[in-house]
Write an enzyme that holds these catalytic residues in place. Structure first.
Site, PDB file in Angstrom:
ATOM      1  N   GLU A  42       6.128  28.807 -28.238  1.00 47.96           N
ATOM      2  CA  GLU A  42       7.578  28.768 -28.397  1.00 47.96           C
ATOM      3  C   GLU A  42       8.076  30.202 -28.568  1.00 47.96           C
ATOM      4  OE1 GLU A  42      10.604  26.662 -31.668  1.00 47.96           O
ATOM      5  OE2 GLU A  42       8.563  27.214 -32.241  1.00 47.96           O
ATOM      6  N   LYS A 107      13.813  21.361 -26.789  1.00 45.94           N
ATOM      7  CA  LYS A 107      13.305  20.882 -28.076  1.00 45.94           C
ATOM      8  C   LYS A 107      14.258  19.858 -28.697  1.00 45.94           C
ATOM      9  CE  LYS A 107      11.793  22.852 -32.530  1.00 45.94           C
ATOM     10  NZ  LYS A 107      11.742  24.120 -33.297  1.00 45.94           N
ATOM     11  N   CYS A 143       6.933  22.877 -31.584  1.00 49.45           N
ATOM     12  CA  CYS A 143       6.892  23.222 -33.008  1.00 49.45           C
ATOM     13  C   CYS A 143       7.229  22.057 -33.939  1.00 49.45           C
ATOM     14  CB  CYS A 143       7.805  24.418 -33.249  1.00 49.45           C
ATOM     15  SG  CYS A 143       7.372  25.380 -34.723  1.00 49.45           S
TER      16      CYS A 143
END
Length: 263
Positions: A42, A107, A143
């Site tokens: 990321e 995300k 994440c």
């Protein structure tokens, strides 16, 4: 049939061109080792801790185009985190997938935790992404997504045998242990391989007193039965290992959590 994959654990710099050069070098190394896919963390485009909107570029902009050209030269699929503009003035935290296919994942779960508010500057994505790469279906997550097993089970139910997780994990007491626990738990939840690539821990611990997530390292590949197949420490490195998607279906018959789940 086994597939060789690579995880490029790096520290992003504030120079977008330098980060492309890092991708170029490590992608060439991964391809030379026979990898079909190389995943970067990321925020590979630029680290957290600075205003993101001035950095963001569209998916047809020069940075994404540079990644696609690197993937084409190397002949493998590259996954790398970047930031793309959003209409409301924020950005999307985007995983670019370039090579055998061209796709992207925004995300979904934003890191509003441990004193950090990602949603202040980042807009959430809405749809999971799975894609056919090297003859198998691969899912993608970023994440904080790692804390939400439903996303991983959704991708597994859509056919994913492996999920690539790109991260810039926040440091702090117990955070490495949580990362290690969660990668193994998601492998078991979804009976899928987890290939989790994080930013390396900054060598000078820059921003140690900041809430910005800058990375802790410990990238790893976990088998669907929760066994860690390969893992790195905190420092920059390139991890190369093989996974065998054909082992997933028999395990899902033995451990049918996807069939047995009720919620």
């Amino acid at each position: 049939m086994p597939i060789r994959i690579a995880l490029a654990q790096v520290n992003s710099t504030t120079d977008l061109g330098e980060n492309l050069a890092i991708i170029d070098t490590l992608t060439a190394r991964a391809a030379a080792a026979g990898a079909r896919l190389v995943a970067f963390p990321e925020a590979t485009m630029h680290p957290f801790g600075a205003p993101l909107h001035p950095i963001a570029q569209p998916l047809d902009g020069p940075w994404a185009r540079g990644v696609r050209e690197i993937a084409e030269r190397a002949g493998i699929t590259v996954v790398a985190g970047m930031f793309t503009p959003c209409d409301d003035g924020r950005v999307h935290n985007t995983l670019l997938v370039a090579g055998e296919i061209t796709a992207h994942y925004d995300k979904i779960h934003l890191y509003d935790a441990f004193g950090y508010a990602e949603s202040a500057t980042v807009a959430p994505g809405e749809k999971p992404l799975t894609a056919e790469i090297a003859g198998t279906t691969i899912g993608f997550a970023t994440c904080y997504d790692l804390r939400f097993p439903g996303l991983f089970q959704t991708m597994a139910a859509a056919g994913a045998t492996c999920v690539v997780v790109a991260a810039s994990w926040g440091d702090g007491p117990g955070k490495v242990e949580q990362w290690q626990l969660l990668t193994r738990a998601r492998a078991l939840d979804a009976t899928s391989y987890i290939a989790a690539c994080g930013q390396a821990r900054p060598a000078d611990r820059a921003g140690e007193n900041s809430t910005a997530p800058l990375g802790v390292g410990h990238s790893c590949v976990v088998a669907p039965d929760g066994k860690v197949l390969a893992a790195l420490g905190p420092d920059p490195d390139l991890l190369i290992t093989d996974i065998d998607p054909e082992t997933v279906a028999p395990l899902r018959q033995t451990l049918p959590v996807l069939v047995n789940r009720r919620y």
